[in-house]
Design a protein around this motif. Structure first.
Motif, short mmCIF file in Angstrom:
data_model
loop_
_atom_site.label_atom_id
_atom_site.label_comp_id
_atom_site.label_asym_id
_atom_site.label_seq_id
_atom_site.Cartn_x
_atom_site.Cartn_y
_atom_site.Cartn_z
N THR A 66 0.85 -1.19 0.00
CA THR A 66 0.00 0.00 0.00
C THR A 66 0.88 1.24 0.00
OG1 THR A 66 -0.15 -0.06 2.41
CG2 THR A 66 -1.95 -1.08 1.19
N ARG A 67 0.34 2.26 -0.61
CA ARG A 67 1.03 3.55 -0.63
C ARG A 67 -0.02 4.61 -0.38
NH1 ARG A 67 5.48 5.52 -4.99
NH2 ARG A 67 6.23 7.25 -3.73
N GLY A 68 -0.07 5.06 0.86
CA GLY A 68 -1.11 6.01 1.22
C GLY A 68 -2.49 5.36 1.15
N ARG A 69 -3.48 6.17 0.81
CA ARG A 69 -4.84 5.65 0.72
C ARG A 69 -5.24 5.32 -0.71
NH1 ARG A 69 -8.79 8.74 4.69
NH2 ARG A 69 -7.68 8.28 6.62
N THR A 70 -4.38 5.63 -1.66
CA THR A 70 -4.80 5.52 -3.05
C THR A 70 -4.31 4.27 -3.76
OG1 THR A 70 -2.87 6.80 -3.75
CG2 THR A 70 -4.90 8.02 -3.31
N SER A 71 -3.28 3.65 -3.28
CA SER A 71 -2.70 2.53 -4.02
C SER A 71 -2.63 1.28 -3.15
CB SER A 71 -1.29 2.91 -4.50
OG SER A 71 -0.66 1.82 -5.10
N ARG A 72 -3.13 0.17 -3.69
CA ARG A 72 -3.04 -1.12 -2.99
C ARG A 72 -2.87 -2.22 -4.04
NH1 ARG A 72 -6.63 -3.95 1.60
NH2 ARG A 72 -6.14 -6.08 1.02
N ARG A 73 -1.87 -3.06 -3.81
CA ARG A 73 -1.62 -4.18 -4.71
C ARG A 73 -1.44 -5.44 -3.85
NH1 ARG A 73 3.80 -3.95 -7.76
NH2 ARG A 73 4.47 -4.81 -5.80
N THR A 74 -2.20 -6.46 -4.19
CA THR A 74 -2.16 -7.72 -3.44
C THR A 74 -1.70 -8.84 -4.36
OG1 THR A 74 -4.00 -6.97 -2.07
CG2 THR A 74 -3.52 -9.32 -2.05
N ARG A 75 -0.74 -9.62 -3.87
CA ARG A 75 -0.24 -10.79 -4.59
C ARG A 75 -0.37 -12.00 -3.67
NH1 ARG A 75 2.18 -9.27 -9.67
NH2 ARG A 75 1.95 -7.02 -9.64
N VAL A 76 -0.86 -13.09 -4.21
CA VAL A 76 -1.01 -14.33 -3.44
C VAL A 76 -0.17 -15.41 -4.10
CG1 VAL A 76 -2.61 -16.05 -2.55
CG2 VAL A 76 -3.35 -13.67 -2.76
N ILE A 77 0.81 -15.91 -3.36
CA ILE A 77 1.68 -16.97 -3.85
C ILE A 77 1.27 -18.25 -3.14
CG2 ILE A 77 4.07 -17.78 -4.00
CD1 ILE A 77 3.62 -14.19 -3.41
N LYS A 78 0.92 -19.30 -3.92
CA LYS A 78 0.51 -20.58 -3.35
C LYS A 78 1.30 -21.69 -4.02
CE LYS A 78 -4.36 -19.47 -2.71
NZ LYS A 78 -5.72 -19.94 -2.96
#
Length: 182
Positions: free
Chosen positions: A56-68
């Protein structure tokens, strides 16, 4: 909202949560805040290790990665191979087991960005049957932080990667040990 949709889709596909360790590490990667979550899942008779990396970067950017990756059949506590891999990867910068398979362009790019590429490690814990998953990790030192990138690949399906502080790998291993013993 997307988390709710993803959870509903997983449930409909037959993915069953086995253990959720929640947030195991929080820190910085570059200019972003990085949160690492871990858990175990079961699907189609296989046990899967799950590492979720949220940037996350502040309130504007969110990136989620799931490694399984699948690590066992039928026994979620058969974590020995996963723990050996995580420990080896965590200690890799000091033990010299990392390999460097970059080409000349990669080396020049790392010099330009002042990145100290420490190497790549191929995980041995993913099982082949019935999936052909592979998992590798790279370790780099950028300024004063050592970072890890885990990349899961499946032929014909592409890849997904998650970047986190190397210390997060130790926290994942600690959570797995506590689960295995309890």
């Amino acid at each position: 909202m997307l988390d709710t949709i993803a959870a509903r889709m997983a449930k409909e596909a037959g993915v069953r949560p086995v253990a959720d360790f929640g947030e195991v590490h929080a820190g910085k990667v570059g200019h972003t805040d990085c949160t690492v979550l871990a858990g175990l899942e079961s699907w189609s008779g296989c046990e899967f290790m799950r590492i979720t990396v949220v940037h996350t970067r502040g309130r504007t950017s969110r990136r989620t990665r799931v490694i399984k990756w699948p690590y066992a059949k039928g026994d979620p506590r058969a974590l020995g191979p996963v723990l050996r891999d995580l420990d080896a990867f965590l200690d890799a910068p000091t033990t010299g087991i990392l390999t460097d398979d970059r080409g000349a362009v990669g080396r020049v790019f790392d010099r330009l960005t002042r990145t100290d590429y420490l190497g790549r490690y191929d995980f041995r814990s993913p099982i082949d049957e019935p999936y052909e998953n592979s998992l590798d990790g790279t370790v780099v030192r950028f300024w004063d932080q050592t970072e890890a990138t885990l990349t899961a690949r499946r032929p014909g399906r592409g890849f997904i990667f998650g970047q986190m502080p190397l210390a997060a790998i130790g926290e994942v291993a600690k959570a797995l040990r506590a689960y295995q013993q309890g």
